[in-house]
Design a protein around this motif. Structure first.
Motif, mmCIF file in Angstrom:
data_model
loop_
_atom_site.group_PDB
_atom_site.id
_atom_site.type_symbol
_atom_site.label_atom_id
_atom_site.label_comp_id
_atom_site.label_asym_id
_atom_site.label_seq_id
_atom_site.Cartn_x
_atom_site.Cartn_y
_atom_site.Cartn_z
ATOM 1 N N GLN B 94 -0.851 -1.832 -5.792
ATOM 2 C CA GLN B 94 -2.055 -2.541 -5.350
ATOM 3 C C GLN B 94 -2.798 -3.132 -6.539
ATOM 4 O O GLN B 94 -3.294 -4.252 -6.477
ATOM 5 C CB GLN B 94 -2.982 -1.574 -4.593
ATOM 6 N N TYR B 118 2.980 -5.761 3.521
ATOM 7 C CA TYR B 118 2.567 -4.358 3.510
ATOM 8 C C TYR B 118 1.119 -4.243 4.019
ATOM 9 O O TYR B 118 0.274 -5.071 3.664
ATOM 10 C CB TYR B 118 2.716 -3.839 2.075
ATOM 11 N N THR B 121 -1.639 -4.447 1.556
ATOM 12 C CA THR B 121 -1.802 -5.804 1.035
ATOM 13 C C THR B 121 -2.625 -6.635 2.009
ATOM 14 O O THR B 121 -3.504 -7.402 1.623
ATOM 15 C CB THR B 121 -0.419 -6.434 0.812
ATOM 16 N N GLU B 161 6.353 -11.427 0.652
ATOM 17 C CA GLU B 161 7.252 -10.348 0.235
ATOM 18 C C GLU B 161 8.688 -10.779 0.510
ATOM 19 O O GLU B 161 8.945 -11.466 1.499
ATOM 20 C CB GLU B 161 6.918 -9.065 1.003
ATOM 21 N N ASP B 190 6.096 -10.384 -3.902
ATOM 22 C CA ASP B 190 6.172 -8.927 -3.977
ATOM 23 C C ASP B 190 7.640 -8.555 -3.731
ATOM 24 O O ASP B 190 8.168 -8.792 -2.639
ATOM 25 C CB ASP B 190 5.259 -8.305 -2.916
ATOM 26 N N THR B 192 8.970 -5.452 -4.184
ATOM 27 C CA THR B 192 9.051 -3.990 -4.168
ATOM 28 C C THR B 192 10.306 -3.468 -3.461
ATOM 29 O O THR B 192 10.987 -2.579 -3.972
ATOM 30 C CB THR B 192 7.800 -3.415 -3.455
ATOM 31 N N PHE B 193 10.607 -4.015 -2.280
ATOM 32 C CA PHE B 193 11.698 -3.462 -1.468
ATOM 33 C C PHE B 193 13.086 -3.776 -2.031
ATOM 34 O O PHE B 193 14.057 -3.137 -1.657
ATOM 35 C CB PHE B 193 11.618 -4.001 -0.024
ATOM 36 N N SER B 212 5.537 -2.628 -6.547
ATOM 37 C CA SER B 212 5.036 -1.262 -6.561
ATOM 38 C C SER B 212 6.153 -0.446 -7.203
ATOM 39 O O SER B 212 7.231 -0.286 -6.615
ATOM 40 C CB SER B 212 4.752 -0.760 -5.148
ATOM 41 N N THR B 214 6.065 2.568 -7.636
ATOM 42 C CA THR B 214 6.058 3.842 -6.915
ATOM 43 C C THR B 214 7.353 4.031 -6.130
ATOM 44 O O THR B 214 7.766 5.165 -5.877
ATOM 45 C CB THR B 214 4.879 3.812 -5.905
ATOM 46 N N LYS B 215 7.967 2.917 -5.738
ATOM 47 C CA LYS B 215 9.110 2.957 -4.813
ATOM 48 C C LYS B 215 10.421 3.018 -5.595
ATOM 49 O O LYS B 215 10.596 3.886 -6.417
ATOM 50 C CB LYS B 215 9.054 1.754 -3.869
ATOM 51 N N VAL B 224 2.875 6.997 -9.053
ATOM 52 C CA VAL B 224 2.327 5.768 -8.486
ATOM 53 C C VAL B 224 2.148 4.788 -9.650
ATOM 54 O O VAL B 224 1.608 5.168 -10.691
ATOM 55 C CB VAL B 224 0.975 6.041 -7.796
ATOM 56 N N GLY B 225 2.651 3.568 -9.474
ATOM 57 C CA GLY B 225 2.526 2.585 -10.552
ATOM 58 C C GLY B 225 2.865 1.193 -10.053
ATOM 59 O O GLY B 225 3.424 1.025 -8.964
HETATM 60 C C1 LIG Z 1 5.778 -3.839 -0.339
HETATM 61 C C2 LIG Z 1 4.701 -3.033 -0.966
HETATM 62 N N1 LIG Z 1 3.888 -3.620 -1.846
HETATM 63 C C3 LIG Z 1 2.886 -2.929 -2.439
HETATM 64 C C4 LIG Z 1 2.672 -1.601 -2.160
HETATM 65 C C5 LIG Z 1 1.530 -0.896 -2.836
HETATM 66 O O1 LIG Z 1 1.988 -0.096 -3.864
HETATM 67 P P1 LIG Z 1 1.231 1.206 -4.405
HETATM 68 O O2 LIG Z 1 1.219 2.186 -3.293
HETATM 69 O O3 LIG Z 1 2.020 1.593 -5.587
HETATM 70 O O4 LIG Z 1 -0.158 0.779 -4.760
HETATM 71 C C6 LIG Z 1 3.510 -0.943 -1.268
HETATM 72 C C7 LIG Z 1 3.284 0.496 -0.975
HETATM 73 O O5 LIG Z 1 3.693 1.020 0.020
HETATM 74 C C8 LIG Z 1 4.555 -1.665 -0.664
HETATM 75 O O6 LIG Z 1 5.378 -1.076 0.226
#
Ligand SMILES: Cc1ncc(COP(=O)(O)O)c(C=O)c1O
Lengths: 264, 449
Positions: B94, B118, B121, B161, B190, B192-193, B212, B214-215, B224-225
């Motif tokens: 975030q 997300y 977001t 995303e 984004d 992340t996935f 993220s 974190t994932k 968490v980062g």
């Molecule tokens: C696609 C996506 N973007 C951003 C985030 C936010 O990340 P964080 O929880 O590390 O702040 C998440 C968290 O679930 C996410 O799934």
């Protein structure tokens, strides 16, 4: 920053400085396909220490209007004009060139010796032959030219993605910078390097600092040593573990050497 | 250059970079692993060097909110893996998104975003940024014309995303990049996935990337980062839309970032302003743990994807499953696009709809043993959540459906266990649902007779 020379825009960075009229001046000249931004750190350093700094965009690069110039001598003549209009009252003038920019510095020092008090050559070689594969790819505006030159311009640490500058990728910075250049300019620059010869020049008298990187594949250290050997008054700084992109690979070492040479 | 694809240099391969990028053995101690520099500040050899570090004329560290040697290794590794000119790590995903936005947008500016993002977001953009004068229009990620139509004179950013939430829509990054660039707007993605192992958005035309960490990047559910990566591709001086980069910044002695830093303008401002002032920096211990995760990213992602494919295929043929949303399956509307854009796989997070609504979803989830019921994704362990009975518990059915969440929708994050154990776990859970259906049918039959 933009100034006008003969009705054309000349782009440069002043390192965020506010120099006095009589301040000593430093002109930074970038290499093939690059622009002023490679000098950001030394530009800011010397600006903070009271120098009039001009990190220039050569014609056809960055924010300087084209066309790009065909030869090193033409670039040096252009630089002489820039110095004339922007540092007329400067107490002394240093020209710092990297790679192709080092050739521009040499040409200027040999053919316009009145314009320059001190010269610094980073990653230099005279002559500076460019490999045919690179020249041909650049002629075709093929992205492979960028990939080749950029990869050869970086030492082992950069190849492994490590940088002195926290969080930076030197390789990708180089790549993105070269991608900004307009069609045909990269080829023009390489052709200018390829066509450079010192044989018709008067001896260069200005005190000169040469910097070499021991992992430099574009202008190997022995080429830099040979240049230093041709000069009347030269000193050499060897950068260990450094490739051709010295300004991004070893910014602090470059700064220390420049500072010692220019500020004493 | 005519051929201006953002092709990276022909350097080290992805697996090598996952292990090495950003770090060489410590020159003083010989430490092979990345040392954890648990130090808030760093000594200046003299005042001129100190002034030089503050003035961005020297490379080095001053204070760990701004930069830290352990964090820098992670930043350089992510820049290498995502083909960016640089990156900044942040306290969370975030914080990364917030940093990316606030580096270039100010009050009065506008974002066009995919609506399949997300939930956090969505909250940030819809409710929180709007309090600070930055508004967002949400559009269907499959509808390029909708993105285009939503662009206003004050639009400064296009966002989406790679894989949408919860429908796993595949964002057509090359098409959206072209669209954004036609309007002189940067594209922020984004990723992340997918992680850079499955998708490098900058190579596909994006200008900025957030993760993220974190994932999957860290991959073990222990930290968490977040990360912001700057592609260095966008010309911030091509219009007057981006004054934070193209005009003097009073907060840094009238520095014009785009003038002095060229391709690194954005990431330099992000560090010199956003991390400096908002201060959502990462702890070095966290950076170390994410680096540990990255070392095995290619191996983990291969197994995540292989397991996800097996599990998704199993679920799709199950009688108690209404539908499965996974772009790796031919039944997904974006299957073709995924084959082109994500040839190594579509990640390991997907959703499916159980027959029987909220009750069935709850019963299913509570009966699982190997899958852990929690609100996260991208752990080495398999995870599951049923939005209708948890995160969206207070939302009525109609609003749920409007955001693409059916009452029986279950989201999985498929981990690295043996696929057969995961399938057996799901099978047992679905058997519980089946029994509910059988009982209901029997009661119905009793009533009728
Ligand atoms: C696609 C996506 N973007 C951003 C985030 C936010 O990340 P964080 O929880 O590390 O702040 C998440 C968290 O679930 C996410 O799934």
């Amino acid at each position: 920053m933009i100034i006008q020379l003969d009705g054309k825009n000349v782009g440069f960075s002043n390192g965020s400085g506010h120099p006095a009229e009589s301040a000593p001046a430093i002109f930074f000249v970038h290499g093939a396909g690059m622009d002023h931004s490679v000098w950001v750190m030394p530009a800011r350093y010397f600006a903070r220490h009271g120098y009039r700094v001009m990190a220039l965009d050569l014609p056809g690069h960055g924010r300087s209007e084209g066309p790009a110039l065909d030869s090193v001598d033409a670039m040096a003549d252009w630089l002489a004009r820039v110095i004339e209009i922007s540092a007329a009252h400067a107490k002394e003038v240093t020209v710092v060139g990297h790679s192709m920019g080092s050739l521009v510095g040499m040409s200027l020092a040999a053919r316009h010796p009145e314009r320059i008090d001190r010269l610094v050559l980073l990653g230099t070689s005279a002559p500076m032959p460019v490999a045919d594969v690179l020249l041909n790819a650049a002629q075709d505006n093929d992205h492979a030219a960028i990939d080749m030159a950029n990869t050869w311009s970086h030492g082992q640490r950069s190849q492994l993605g490590a940088s002195d500058n926290p969080g930076t990728s030197n390789l990708h910075m180089g790549e993105r910078l070269l991608e900004r250049v307009a069609d045909d300019v990269y080829f023009k620059d390489f052709s200018a390097c390829n066509g450079f010869t010192t044989k018709d020049y008067a001896p260069i008298l200005a005190p000169t600092l040469v910097m070499t990187g021991d992992e430099d594949k574009m202008t190997p250290p022995r080429a830099g040593m040979a240049v230093a050997g041709m000069l009347k008054s030269s000193q050499v700084t060897h950068l260990r573990g450094c490739g051709h992109s010295m300004l991004s690979e070893q910014p602090n070492q470059v700064l220390d050497a420049l500072s010692a040479f220019i500020r004493g | 250059m005519t051929d201006s694809k953002h092709r990276g240099p022909q350097g080290m391969g992805f697996d090598t970079l996952s292990l090495h990028a950003g770090q060489v053995p410590d020159p003083t101690t010989g430490a092979r692993a990345t040392p954890i520099y648990q130090s808030a500040a760093f000594v200046f050899p003299d005042s001129d060097v100190a002034a030089g570090l503050f003035n961005i004329e020297r490379a080095g560290h001053v204070y760990s909110r701004l930069s830290n040697p352990t964090n820098a290794v992670l930043e350089e590794r992510m820049a290498a893996l995502d083909h960016g000119v640089g990156s900044v790590v942040t306290a969370s995903g975030q914080a990364a998104l917030h940093l990316a936005i606030t580096t270039i947008l100010s009050a009065g500016d506008h974002i066009v975003s995919s609506r399949s993002v997300y939930g956090g977001t969505h909250n940030l953009l819809e409710y929180t940024m709007s309090r600070f004068g930055i508004s967002t229009t949400f559009v269907d990620p499959r509808d390029m014309a909708a993105f285009s139509d939503a662009i206003q004179p004050n639009t400064k950013l296009v966002f989406g995303e790679v894989l949408g939430n919860p429908g796993l829509e595949v964002l057509d990054i090359p098409a959206l990049s072209e669209l954004a660039h036609t309007h002189h707007l940067p594209l922020l993605i984004d990723a992340t996935f997918v992680t850079p192992y499955l998708c490098q958005p900058i190579e596909l035309g994006a200008d900025l990337v957030v993760h993220s960490a974190t994932k999957f990047l860290s991959g073990h559910g222990v930290v968490v980062g977040g990360v912001v990566v700057d592609g260095g591709t966008f010309d911030w001086q091509s219009s007057d839309k981006f004054p934070t980069l193209s005009e003097p910044y009073v907060g840094f002695h009238n520095l014009v970032f785009a003038d002095e830093f060229g391709p690194a303008a954005f990431i330099t401002r992000a560090r010199k302003e956003g991390i400096r002032d908002f201060g959502a920096c990462m702890a070095p211990m966290t950076a170390f743990q994410i680096l540990q995760g990255l070392e095995t990213l290619p191996l983990r992602m291969q197994k995540h994807v292989a397991n996800a494919m097996e599990v998704a295929a199993y679920l799709e043929q199950h009688a108690m499953v209404e539908s499965v949303s996974y772009p790796g399956l031919p039944s997904h509307p974006d299957y073709e696009l995924a084959q082109k854009m994500l040839p190594k796989g579509c990640g390991a997070v997907f959703s499916f709809e159980i027959k029987g609504g909220r009750e069935a979803g709850r019963a299913f989830i509570e009966s699982l043993n190997v899958f852990s019921h929690l609100a996260n994704v991208g752990d080495a362990k398999s995870l599951v959540i049923h939005p209708a009975s948890t995160t969206h518990h207070r939302v009525d059915e109609e609003s749920l459906l409007a955001s693409g969440i059916g009452p029986g929708l279950v989201r999985l994050s498929v981990g690295l266990e043996d696929a057969k154990d995961l399938i057996n776990d799901l099978k047992a859970g679905l058997r519980v649902v089946e029994k509910m259906h059988e009982q209901a049918a029997a009661q119905q039959a009793e009533k009728v007779s």
